[in-house]
Design an enzyme around this catalytic site. Structure first.
Site, PDB file in Angstrom:
ATOM      1  N   ARG A 258       6.117   8.694  -4.865  1.00  0.00           N
ATOM      2  CA  ARG A 258       5.861   8.737  -6.440  1.00  0.00           C
ATOM      3  C   ARG A 258       6.706   9.857  -7.055  1.00  0.00           C
ATOM      4  O   ARG A 258       7.254   9.699  -7.865  1.00  0.00           O
ATOM      5  CB  ARG A 258       4.476   8.894  -6.571  1.00  0.00           C
TER       6      ARG A 258
ATOM      7  N   HIS B 284       2.789   9.428 -12.088  1.00  0.00           N
ATOM      8  CA  HIS B 284       2.933   8.077 -11.463  1.00  0.00           C
ATOM      9  C   HIS B 284       4.127   7.195 -12.105  1.00  0.00           C
ATOM     10  O   HIS B 284       4.455   7.222 -13.218  1.00  0.00           O
ATOM     11  CB  HIS B 284       1.621   7.053 -11.932  1.00  0.00           C
TER      12      HIS B 284
ATOM     13  N   LEU C  97     -16.094   6.738  -6.337  1.00  0.00           N
ATOM     14  CA  LEU C  97     -16.101   6.144  -4.924  1.00  0.00           C
ATOM     15  C   LEU C  97     -16.751   7.504  -4.131  1.00  0.00           C
ATOM     16  O   LEU C  97     -17.381   7.029  -3.322  1.00  0.00           O
ATOM     17  CB  LEU C  97     -14.823   6.101  -4.454  1.00  0.00           C
TER      18      LEU C  97
ATOM     19  N   GLY D  95     -21.190  13.092 -10.486  1.00  0.00           N
ATOM     20  CA  GLY D  95     -20.179  11.929 -10.535  1.00  0.00           C
ATOM     21  C   GLY D  95     -20.438  11.109  -9.572  1.00  0.00           C
ATOM     22  O   GLY D  95     -21.010  11.062  -8.292  1.00  0.00           O
TER      23      GLY D  95
ATOM     24  N   LEU E 226      -8.130   6.332  -2.651  1.00  0.00           N
ATOM     25  CA  LEU E 226      -9.385   5.525  -2.357  1.00  0.00           C
ATOM     26  C   LEU E 226      -9.764   5.902  -0.832  1.00  0.00           C
ATOM     27  O   LEU E 226     -10.789   6.238  -0.620  1.00  0.00           O
ATOM     28  CB  LEU E 226      -8.984   3.971  -2.288  1.00  0.00           C
TER      29      LEU E 226
END
Lengths: 250, 637
Positions: free
Chosen positions: B330, B266, B43, B40, B441
């Site tokens: 959320r 979300h 990030l 993978g 992130l």
């Protein structure tokens, strides 16, 4: 709506391909273009035929994977829109749609609409970075950058690396792609140290990959889903010239 | 199975420093003797591969995409949190730590979260140094915005494309290492299995997606940075190829899977438009800074929004949660939307939608400013729906987005299989039962740049690693298993496509184990999942062969794993007999509808150990201690 699709079918890189026609009778206008192809593929699979292979992933216009040419235009007729974000309400009932892979010498076809765009990665490997190892950075606010330059750098950095610019160019040039990365870093103080080596390295690799040169058709900007401006190409030429003329000076 | 988190002793703020001192080091000349495989290249994976190569390790990285730059991290829109306190509004490492533990509804490890908050600051420094064009103020310094679950502005952003810019930063660092010959990059290769030798993870088996070739790769350690499993619901904001295969294969080879029922919905996605739908598109949570969420007060009020007068609108988040309002976390925002729609006050053709209205903000700061903040999001919305959000409110509805559960890892990010590490969304570590916005992130990059490159050295320095290569019998065995599975799929020649099975599974999971869950619904799912799976293995059709680029085979392989994993998720949801964060058991709610935790019985991580085909896995517990953030009812009122 009913549509006739002419799609490029090619079994693999070694065989020749040809256009094949398909009729679709139940397309809804709220479908995205790729969802329309999903429906076709489900039909093909149930008939035991090979589904149409195409690159796609995020389906929200940012990963840059989707890559087909629709009625002669990379990513299709809508401006500033990737294929995955194109919706069928932009087409008419009874229309014929021609779907082909991105065509360029440096993007060989792998299968059907899937092409090999690793040439872009190899260009990036020749200077599309700032050499800072993890942990070496100073505090982020020690590098003030004018909002104007930061915004311009962001305009360039918005490139998604899809290759539509190359497919749209009569010369198969990658100058919009290369100029976007070169300018992003040239506009920032962090990019100054390797500025010359970067532009020379990336342009040389671009030529080695078999991409053509720019002759100002500006088809790239018209096809770019992120509307990267051709002014960056003009600046790339200046950057390259300055770098080659002064690389040995001190 | 023993779950030892290897949490360093001492005060929470000193644990990471102490651990870094206690860890064994490998001298620079010896690092090149070790090879690490990274699966993978989002990030976490790209950052880890680049950082480890910089340190001197041999690194090989794998992606199923045509380029590392396509990973789905690229789609994160809103931003990345960091405790920089550049806004002078009272932020600190301690506050980010507190917000994240509380936001996760007290189901994460304090030590891990504190470390995350600490290194958040280094991430921003690193990314700016790489040339990531974050938004700036006129004075040239970095701009911030606020995000759900926080009362300070600590979110850094690059227009609505923060994930893209951060991923391209990590990709450029990775490109530098690939160009320098220090990372070997494998594109269009999908992991089929991990390979353990004498109980230690020593490699992987992949399928070349162009030629169909099954190949083995050995390493001294393996890192899974393969993302989350949100596509178990079929419709989600994940990319089409996102799947559970890598982590699920690891689970079947001995890695415990933690908290699979913690799946985040979300609140701000574009509602479903029809059966053809292949994915749901997220509209960044940052929109909630300026957008006001409302539905009509009256049930069945189907007037167009501009005809509904102010006093007949219910701004339900502002009404129920006055201090956080439209920026409530959320899970809370998602459930509130579902609640008003279930009452019959939803908007749009399906009745499953609420308005996100920018008219107040446009009147306050002008259309130009709103366009600067969210222009690309507004354009995306218009492309998909045909509506112009500057003129008419957006319609939004919750959708599966992120999965907090993942492979169980210790403080060193190592799974219960020695040598096998998991980072980013693929592990379970930092978000507890609910992730706050702009924290994915942060975690992916924290793991990839600043945590794993240290901790993996500690492992390699001490691990008993015999010299091996891919001729070892275990590699051959794993290759044969992968080939046998493919041959079986190709031989079925039934009457249904893998997509139809995936959709059937997804609808069942969304309905019974989605936003709201109860015992009978989960049990129903548990009885139906094996039936779908059984039909899949008898009535699937995949044309072509395994020895070529075969998109329907790729889908079938991923769907096969989802069909097993879904059951694990449901078991976890059933046995966690409490509500917490995004896990909302309808039997356990406060009178005002909020999630009711049961700290006496469930203040723990549930980690599941595989026992074999069709045998219920064993549920292990890692008790969570809260010494710094005191267990309390999460209140955003």
């Amino acid at each position: 709506m009913k549509l006739k699709l002419n799609i490029w079918r090619q079994k693999n890189a070694k065989t020749d391909g040809k256009m094949t026609s398909y009729q679709l009778n139940h397309v809804e206008e709220d479908m995205s273009f790729l969802e329309m192809l999903d429906i076709l593929n489900e039909d093909l699979i149930l008939k035991g035929d090979d589904p149409v292979a195409f690159d796609h992933d995020c389906r929200e216009g940012i990963c840059g994977a989707c890559s087909m040419t629709i009625n002669g235009t990379p990513h299709g007729p809508e401006k500033e829109t990737t294929t995955c974000q194109l919706h069928m309400r932009k087409f008419k009932d009874g229309q014929t749609i021609n779907i082909e892979p991105f065509r360029a010498k440096a993007f060989p076809v792998i299968k059907d609409l899937v092409v090999d765009r690793n040439a872009f990665d190899r260009i990036m490997q020749k200077g599309g970075y700032i050499s800072v190892r993890t942990g070496q950075a100073q505090d982020a606010n020690n590098i003030p950058i004018s909002k104007k330059n930061a915004d311009l750098a962001m305009d360039a950095a918005a490139c998604i690396g899809c290759g539509a610019c190359v497919a749209a160019c009569p010369n198969g040039a990658a100058m919009l792609f290369v100029s976007a990365k070169v300018n992003q870093f040239a506009l920032l103080p962090q990019g100054q140290i390797e500025r010359k080596e970067r532009v020379i390295g990336m342009v040389n690799q671009m030529e080695a990959e078999g991409f053509g040169a720019c002759t100002n058709h500006f088809e790239c900007e018209a096809a770019c889903p992120k509307s990267i401006s051709v002014k960056f190409i003009a600046k790339l030429n200046t950057e390259y010239l300055k770098a080659t003329l002064t690389k040995n000076s001190f | 199975m023993i779950l030892d988190a290897k949490m360093p002793s001492g005060p929470v703020q000193d644990k990471w420093d102490k651990h870094r001192f206690d860890m064994k080091l490998i001298n620079p000349a010896n690092k090149r003797k070790f090879k690490v495989l990274v699966v993978g290249t989002g990030l976490g994976g790209a950052a880890a591969a680049a950082s480890m190569a910089e340190l001197g390790y041999q690194v090989e990285a794998f992606t199923y995409n045509d380029s590392p730059r396509r990973a789905h991290s690229i789609a994160a829109q809103g931003g990345i949190n960091a405790a920089k306190n550049y806004q002078n509004d009272g932020d600190s490492v301690w506050r980010l730590f507190y917000d994240t533990v509380k936001g996760g509804d007290f189901r994460s490890r304090e030590g891990n979260v504190y470390r995350l908050a600490m290194v958040s600051r280094n991430i921003i420094d690193q990314c700016v140094a790489q040339g990531v064009p974050f938004a700036r103020e006129y004075g040239g310094l970095l701009a911030n915005r606020s995000f759900g679950g926080a009362q300070v502005s600590r979110t850094f952003y690059a227009r609505g494309q923060t994930g893209q810019q951060l991923l391209l930063g990590a990709y450029s660092a990775l490109s530098k290492e690939v160009g320098g010959g220090r990372v070997k990059m494998h594109t269009r290769k999908e992991m089929m299995d991990i390979v353990n030798i004498d109980g230690v993870c020593r490699g992987i088996v992949t399928r070349d997606m162009v030629t169909g070739k099954i190949e083995s790769h050995w390493g001294d350690a393996v890192v899974l940075a393969t993302g989350g499993y949100g596509n178990v619901f079929f419709l989600s904001t994940n990319a089409q190829a996102c799947n559970v295969t890598a982590t699920y294969r690891a689970y079947k080879k001995g890695a415990a899977f933690a908290n699979p029922c913690f799946t985040q919905i979300h609140p701000t996605c574009i509602p479903v438009s029809g059966d053809h739908q292949s994915k749901l598109t997220l509209m960044s949570e940052s929109l909630r800074n300026d957008g006001r969420i409302w539905v009509p007060k009256k049930v069945g009020d189907n007037r167009s929004p501009e005809l509904i007068p102010e006093n007949e609108r219910d701004y339900y988040l502002e009404r129920k949660y006055p201090s956080f309002g439209n920026l409530s976390p959320r899970d809370i925002s998602s459930r509130a939307a579902k609640e008003v729609c279930d009452e019959g006050r939803g908007v749009g053709a399906t009745g499953y939608g609420v308005y996100l209205d920018f008219s107040t903000a446009i009147a306050r700061v002008g259309q130009e400013m709103i366009a600067e903040r969210y222009g690309n999001l507004f354009e995306m919305y218009e492309r998909i729906t045909g509506d112009n959000p500057y003129k008419t409110p957006m319609r939004i509805f919750p959708a599966s987005h992120y999965t907090m559960g993942g492979l169980w890892v210790d403080y060193n990010l190592m799974t219960t299989v020695p040598g096998l590490h998991a980072i980013g969304e693929a592990n379970f570590s930092d978000h507890g039962a609910n992730r706050l916005g702009a924290s994915a992130l942060m975690q992916g990059l924290a793991d990839g740049y600043f945590i794993l490159p240290y901790t993996i050295g500690n492992y390699l320095a001490q691990a008993p690693l015999d010299k091996i290569d891919t001729n070892h019998a275990e590699f051959k065995k794993a290759e044969d298993e992968a080939s046998a599975k493919i041959n079986k799929i190709m031989s079925l020649k039934g009457k249904r496509t893998s997509t139809s099975f995936h959709r059937e599974l997804g609808l069942l999971m969304w309905d019974k184990v989605g936003m709201g869950r109860n015992e009978s619904g989960i049990k129903e799912a548990l009885s139906k999942i094996p039936q779908i799976r059984e039909e899949f293995w008898s009535n699937l059709t995949v044309p072509g062969s395994g020895a070529e680029l075969n998109v329907s085979l790729e889908r079938a392989l991923r769907t096969a794993d989802f069909l097993e994993f879904a059951e694990l998720l449901a078991w976890d949801a059933l046995e966690r007999d409490e509500s917490c964060g995004a896990h909302y058991r309808e039997e356990h709610i406060h009178p005002d509808g909020e999630a009711k935790r049961d700290d006496t019985n469930f203040a723990h991580v549930a980690a599941w150990e595989y026992q074999g085909e069709n045998i219920k896995p064993v549920r292990h517990q890692e008790q969570l201690e809260f010494e710094n953030v005191h267990l309390a009812v999460r209140s955003y009122k």
